[in-house]
Each structure stands twice: as C-alpha cells, then as structure tokens.
Design a protein around this motif. Structure first.
Motif, short mmCIF file in Angstrom:
data_model
loop_
_atom_site.label_atom_id
_atom_site.label_comp_id
_atom_site.label_asym_id
_atom_site.label_seq_id
_atom_site.Cartn_x
_atom_site.Cartn_y
_atom_site.Cartn_z
N VAL A 1 0.86 -1.18 0.00
CA VAL A 1 0.00 0.00 0.00
C VAL A 1 0.89 1.24 0.00
O VAL A 1 1.75 1.40 0.87
CB VAL A 1 -0.94 0.02 1.23
CG1 VAL A 1 -1.81 1.27 1.19
CG2 VAL A 1 -1.80 -1.23 1.25
N ARG A 2 0.70 2.06 -0.99
CA ARG A 2 1.49 3.27 -1.14
C ARG A 2 0.56 4.46 -1.11
O ARG A 2 -0.55 4.39 -1.64
CB ARG A 2 2.20 3.21 -2.49
CG ARG A 2 3.20 4.32 -2.72
CD ARG A 2 3.51 4.46 -4.20
NE ARG A 2 2.53 5.34 -4.83
CZ ARG A 2 2.34 5.43 -6.13
NH1 ARG A 2 2.99 4.67 -6.96
NH2 ARG A 2 1.44 6.26 -6.61
N ILE A 3 0.99 5.54 -0.49
CA ILE A 3 0.21 6.77 -0.50
C ILE A 3 0.64 7.58 -1.72
O ILE A 3 1.82 7.87 -1.89
CB ILE A 3 0.44 7.58 0.79
CG1 ILE A 3 0.21 6.71 2.04
CG2 ILE A 3 -0.45 8.81 0.80
CD1 ILE A 3 -1.17 6.08 2.14
N SER A 4 -0.34 7.92 -2.57
CA SER A 4 -0.02 8.66 -3.80
C SER A 4 0.37 10.09 -3.48
O SER A 4 0.18 10.57 -2.35
CB SER A 4 -1.23 8.66 -4.73
OG SER A 4 -2.19 9.58 -4.26
N ASP A 5 0.90 10.80 -4.47
CA ASP A 5 1.26 12.20 -4.27
C ASP A 5 0.02 13.03 -3.91
O ASP A 5 0.15 14.11 -3.32
CB ASP A 5 1.92 12.78 -5.53
CG ASP A 5 3.39 12.35 -5.65
OD1 ASP A 5 3.81 11.45 -4.91
OD2 ASP A 5 4.10 12.93 -6.49
N GLY B 1 -2.16 11.91 -1.82
CA GLY B 1 -2.50 11.50 -0.46
C GLY B 1 -3.47 10.34 -0.38
O GLY B 1 -4.05 10.08 0.67
N GLU B 2 -3.66 9.62 -1.50
CA GLU B 2 -4.63 8.54 -1.53
C GLU B 2 -3.93 7.17 -1.45
O GLU B 2 -2.97 6.93 -2.18
CB GLU B 2 -5.41 8.62 -2.86
CG GLU B 2 -6.43 7.52 -2.99
CD GLU B 2 -6.96 7.41 -4.41
OE1 GLU B 2 -8.12 7.05 -4.54
OE2 GLU B 2 -6.22 7.68 -5.37
N PRO B 3 -4.44 6.26 -0.59
CA PRO B 3 -3.84 4.92 -0.54
C PRO B 3 -4.11 4.14 -1.83
O PRO B 3 -5.23 4.14 -2.34
CB PRO B 3 -4.54 4.24 0.64
CG PRO B 3 -5.20 5.33 1.41
CD PRO B 3 -5.49 6.42 0.42
N ARG B 4 -3.08 3.48 -2.35
CA ARG B 4 -3.22 2.62 -3.53
C ARG B 4 -2.55 1.30 -3.20
O ARG B 4 -1.44 1.28 -2.69
CB ARG B 4 -2.54 3.26 -4.73
CG ARG B 4 -3.24 4.56 -5.05
CD ARG B 4 -2.80 5.22 -6.29
NE ARG B 4 -3.65 6.41 -6.47
CZ ARG B 4 -3.49 7.31 -7.40
NH1 ARG B 4 -2.51 7.19 -8.26
NH2 ARG B 4 -4.31 8.32 -7.49
N THR B 5 -3.28 0.22 -3.48
CA THR B 5 -2.77 -1.10 -3.14
C THR B 5 -2.20 -1.75 -4.39
O THR B 5 -2.94 -2.07 -5.32
CB THR B 5 -3.89 -1.97 -2.54
OG1 THR B 5 -4.42 -1.30 -1.40
CG2 THR B 5 -3.37 -3.33 -2.14
N GLU C 1 -8.21 3.48 -3.67
CA GLU C 1 -9.25 3.58 -2.66
C GLU C 1 -10.45 4.39 -3.17
O GLU C 1 -11.59 4.09 -2.86
CB GLU C 1 -8.69 4.22 -1.39
CG GLU C 1 -9.62 4.08 -0.21
CD GLU C 1 -8.96 4.54 1.07
OE1 GLU C 1 -8.45 3.68 1.80
OE2 GLU C 1 -8.97 5.76 1.33
#
Ligand SMILES: [Zn+2]
Ligand SMILES: [Zn+2]
Length: 131
Positions: free
Chosen positions: A61-65, A67-71, A87
């Motif tokens: 899970v990475r937080i995008s630039d 600020g949104e979580p992406r799995t 998300e």
C-alpha cells in the motif's frame, strides 16, 4: 470482445482484461517514477468485473502524491506489479500497461502531474492535461 493478457516477469501472476480500457493515462509523479523505475507511469483502468487474475500476489500500500492509498499487487517471485486498486475507485482495476508487453496497446489520452515531468518527455499532442 477484445481480451488482453498482462503478466509479471516470470509469468506466475497473470491477468486477463476483457474489453477496451476505461481510461489510459501517463503519470509523471515522483511516486510513479519510483514504482516503475522509469520516467513516468503508464496505466490503464478496466472495470473490475472484466478482469480475471490468476497466480499469487502480495500487496504493497502506497500513498499517492495526492495522499490517496493505492494497493499494488505484485508477484512474490519476481517482484513485478501486475495491477493495483485505488481507494477512491474500488470498482476499477488499474494495470501498468508495460505488463501487457503490447506495443499496439491504445495510447494514453490523459497526462497527469506534468509539473514533475522529465524535460525530454513529450506527451501525445491530443492528450488531456491534468495537473
Ligand atoms: Zn513473477
Ligand atoms: Zn503517479
């Protein structure tokens, strides 16, 4: 209906996407640069119900630039990411276009985060620019 197969480097994790993608984009953000090891990310979204995944995957899970979580779902054997989910859009599957290894894949129609773009990268002229 057209069907395209994506896969990881070793072929263990595969994905079949039926029909045309909903959205094809390039993203120049720094997180995409790190994830891909390239100058930009190139990805296509498909409706979840038209995607079939086979093989084992691990999650990151990475937080995008923004600020949104992406799995990100990647192969535990070779490490290649084959798809990811956002998300904000749980009904779609995003696939890094390189995983299709198909030079005839539809070209991007959206270009995102161009202020982080490498100077030599020239997005297609017909593309929609989203900062
Ligand atoms: Zn693999
Ligand atoms: Zn990005």
């Amino acid at each position: 209906m057209v069907a395209r197969e994506a896969g990881c480097s070793c072929g263990q994790l595969r994905l079949l996407a039926e029909g045309e993608p909903l959205r094809v984009s390039v993203c120049h953000c720094l997180a995409c640069q790190r994830r891909t090891g390239s100058a930009f990310g190139f990805q296509a979204r498909f409706p979840r119900e038209r995607v079939t995944v086979t093989g084992d995957a691990r999650d990151y899970v990475r937080i995008s630039d923004e600020g949104e979580p992406r799995t990100f779902r990647f192969c535990p054997e070779c490490g290649a990411t084959v798809y990811y989910v956002l998300e904000s859009a749980p009904d779609v599957i995003a696939v890094p276009v390189g995983a299709f290894a198909d030079p005839a894949f539809p070209e991007p129609h959206v270009s995102v985060w161009e202020r982080r773009k490498h100077g030599w990268v020239l997005p297609p002229t017909r593309v929609e620019h989203v900062s």
